[in-house]
Design a protein around this motif. Structure first.
Motif, PDB file in Angstrom:
ATOM      1  N   LYS A  44      -6.988  42.371 -18.378  1.00 37.78           N
ATOM      2  CA  LYS A  44      -8.212  43.030 -18.850  1.00 37.78           C
ATOM      3  C   LYS A  44      -9.312  43.094 -17.808  1.00 37.78           C
ATOM      4  N   ARG A  45      -9.206  42.271 -16.771  1.00 37.43           N
ATOM      5  CA  ARG A  45     -10.224  42.287 -15.701  1.00 37.43           C
ATOM      6  C   ARG A  45      -9.754  43.100 -14.492  1.00 37.43           C
ATOM      7  N   PHE A  46      -8.684  43.858 -14.673  1.00 37.24           N
ATOM      8  CA  PHE A  46      -8.081  44.604 -13.571  1.00 37.24           C
ATOM      9  C   PHE A  46      -9.100  45.413 -12.783  1.00 37.24           C
ATOM     10  N   PHE A  47      -9.888  46.233 -13.445  1.00 39.87           N
ATOM     11  CA  PHE A  47     -10.768  47.163 -12.732  1.00 39.87           C
ATOM     12  C   PHE A  47     -11.786  46.439 -11.858  1.00 39.87           C
ATOM     13  N   ASN A  48     -12.429  45.414 -12.401  1.00 38.21           N
ATOM     14  CA  ASN A  48     -13.411  44.664 -11.613  1.00 38.21           C
ATOM     15  C   ASN A  48     -12.753  43.916 -10.458  1.00 38.21           C
ATOM     16  N   LEU A  49     -11.643  43.247 -10.741  1.00 39.97           N
ATOM     17  CA  LEU A  49     -10.991  42.454  -9.701  1.00 39.97           C
ATOM     18  C   LEU A  49     -10.338  43.329  -8.645  1.00 39.97           C
ATOM     19  N   HIS A  50      -9.713  44.421  -9.059  1.00 37.27           N
ATOM     20  CA  HIS A  50      -9.091  45.338  -8.110  1.00 37.27           C
ATOM     21  C   HIS A  50     -10.128  45.802  -7.080  1.00 37.27           C
ATOM     22  N   GLU A  51     -11.292  46.157  -7.555  1.00 37.87           N
ATOM     23  CA  GLU A  51     -12.378  46.602  -6.671  1.00 37.87           C
ATOM     24  C   GLU A  51     -12.889  45.454  -5.792  1.00 37.87           C
ATOM     25  N   ASP A 100      -5.351  36.774 -13.013  1.00 36.79           N
ATOM     26  CA  ASP A 100      -6.692  36.717 -12.440  1.00 36.79           C
ATOM     27  C   ASP A 100      -7.067  35.330 -11.934  1.00 36.79           C
ATOM     28  N   GLU A 101      -6.869  34.285 -12.729  1.00 38.22           N
ATOM     29  CA  GLU A 101      -7.264  32.946 -12.301  1.00 38.22           C
ATOM     30  C   GLU A 101      -6.447  32.473 -11.107  1.00 38.22           C
ATOM     31  N   ASP A 102      -5.174  32.806 -11.083  1.00 40.04           N
ATOM     32  CA  ASP A 102      -4.337  32.439  -9.936  1.00 40.04           C
ATOM     33  C   ASP A 102      -4.816  33.141  -8.667  1.00 40.04           C
ATOM     34  N   ALA A 103      -5.210  34.394  -8.811  1.00 41.66           N
ATOM     35  CA  ALA A 103      -5.690  35.172  -7.662  1.00 41.66           C
ATOM     36  C   ALA A 103      -6.989  34.579  -7.117  1.00 41.66           C
ATOM     37  N   ILE A 104      -7.909  34.261  -7.997  1.00 39.82           N
ATOM     38  CA  ILE A 104      -9.195  33.693  -7.564  1.00 39.82           C
ATOM     39  C   ILE A 104      -8.971  32.311  -6.941  1.00 39.82           C
ATOM     40  N   GLN A 105      -8.090  31.523  -7.522  1.00 40.91           N
ATOM     41  CA  GLN A 105      -7.791  30.206  -6.961  1.00 40.91           C
ATOM     42  C   GLN A 105      -7.184  30.338  -5.567  1.00 40.91           C
ATOM     43  N   LEU A 106      -6.325  31.326  -5.371  1.00 44.40           N
ATOM     44  CA  LEU A 106      -5.730  31.578  -4.057  1.00 44.40           C
ATOM     45  C   LEU A 106      -6.811  31.909  -3.027  1.00 44.40           C
ATOM     46  N   ILE A 107      -7.792  32.693  -3.429  1.00 44.74           N
ATOM     47  CA  ILE A 107      -8.896  33.027  -2.533  1.00 44.74           C
ATOM     48  C   ILE A 107      -9.678  31.767  -2.159  1.00 44.74           C
ATOM     49  N   VAL A 108      -9.980  30.927  -3.138  1.00 42.70           N
ATOM     50  CA  VAL A 108     -10.724  29.690  -2.874  1.00 42.70           C
ATOM     51  C   VAL A 108      -9.935  28.798  -1.915  1.00 42.70           C
ATOM     52  N   GLU A 109      -8.648  28.619  -2.173  1.00 44.70           N
ATOM     53  CA  GLU A 109      -7.821  27.774  -1.306  1.00 44.70           C
ATOM     54  C   GLU A 109      -7.726  28.353   0.107  1.00 44.70           C
ATOM     55  N   SER A 110      -7.610  29.656   0.210  1.00 44.85           N
ATOM     56  CA  SER A 110      -7.523  30.306   1.515  1.00 44.85           C
ATOM     57  C   SER A 110      -8.815  30.146   2.289  1.00 44.85           C
ATOM     58  N   LEU A 111      -9.932  30.401   1.632  1.00 41.46           N
ATOM     59  CA  LEU A 111     -11.223  30.277   2.306  1.00 41.46           C
ATOM     60  C   LEU A 111     -11.519  28.828   2.691  1.00 41.46           C
ATOM     61  N   THR A 112     -11.096  27.893   1.871  1.00 37.94           N
ATOM     62  CA  THR A 112     -11.280  26.484   2.201  1.00 37.94           C
ATOM     63  C   THR A 112     -10.565  26.159   3.507  1.00 37.94           C
ATOM     64  N   GLN A 113      -9.364  26.671   3.679  1.00 40.80           N
ATOM     65  CA  GLN A 113      -8.617  26.440   4.917  1.00 40.80           C
ATOM     66  C   GLN A 113      -9.297  27.132   6.095  1.00 40.80           C
ATOM     67  N   LEU A 114      -9.737  28.375   5.902  1.00 42.37           N
ATOM     68  CA  LEU A 114     -10.425  29.095   6.977  1.00 42.37           C
ATOM     69  C   LEU A 114     -11.699  28.369   7.401  1.00 42.37           C
ATOM     70  N   LEU A 115     -12.430  27.858   6.431  1.00 45.64           N
ATOM     71  CA  LEU A 115     -13.663  27.142   6.748  1.00 45.64           C
ATOM     72  C   LEU A 115     -13.404  25.898   7.597  1.00 45.64           C
ATOM     73  N   LYS A 116     -12.328  25.194   7.333  1.00 42.96           N
ATOM     74  CA  LYS A 116     -11.983  24.021   8.154  1.00 42.96           C
ATOM     75  C   LYS A 116     -11.773  24.434   9.609  1.00 42.96           C
TER      76      LYS A 116
END
Length: 159
Positions: A44-51, A100-116
């Motif tokens: 249901k959050r496809f349109f917002n998240l896709h963008e 959606d939650e898995d996708a957002i969590q993946l972004i957080v985990e990825s950015l956490t690694q990049l920040l290190k």
């Protein structure tokens, strides 16, 4: 002390280029993750998240180019094969992420690694008096910290 054409110690420039190549490899994995979740997100959050995911992968693609150009400026050669990226990357691989939650969590985990990685490079730039790379890392860190905060706020959303 020997300096290169941009006024930096050549050995320190080489060390920074190596570390930036590590960041480049990790950013490429992050970019691929973003493309994958952009294409595969459902619900249901496809349109917002896709963008939003498109916005993030366009930004990541720009940063990949900036990192590669900085490596060249420092006298290095940017990594440019999937083989090199997969050998060097610590960013988690997000395969077939559709929720959606898995996708957002993946972004957080990825950015956490990049920040290190970026914080390590930031420290090295101070030692090398490399204002250009320092400024780039400072900008990346500031922006990504805000994105992590926003993504974590989204994850705690009450429905």
């Amino acid at each position: 002390m020997k300096i290169n054409s941009i006024g930096l110690n050549p050995e320190k420039s080489q060390e920074l280029a190596v570390n930036l190549n590590n960041l480049l490899a990790n950013f490429q994995q992050y970019y691929l993750n973003l493309r994958g979740i952009h294409w595969n997100i459902t619900g249901k959050r496809f349109f917002n998240l896709h963008e939003k995911f498109e916005e993030l992968y366009v930004d990541a693609n720009t940063k990949v180019d900036e990192i590669a150009e900085r490596i060249l400026t420092l006298g290095g050669t940017p990594l440019h094969t999937f083989e090199d990226y997969t050998k060097s990357s610590k960013v988690p691989v997000g395969k077939n992420v559709t929720k959606d939650e898995d996708a957002i969590q993946l972004i957080v985990e990825s950015l956490t690694q990049l920040l290190k990685i970026e914080r390590k490079i930031f420290e090295l730039t101070e030692e090398a008096a490399d204002v250009g790379t320092n400024s780039m890392m400072s900008d990346f860190i500031t922006e990504q910290e805000k994105t992590v905060w926003m993504m974590k706020a989204w994850l705690t959303e009450k429905i």
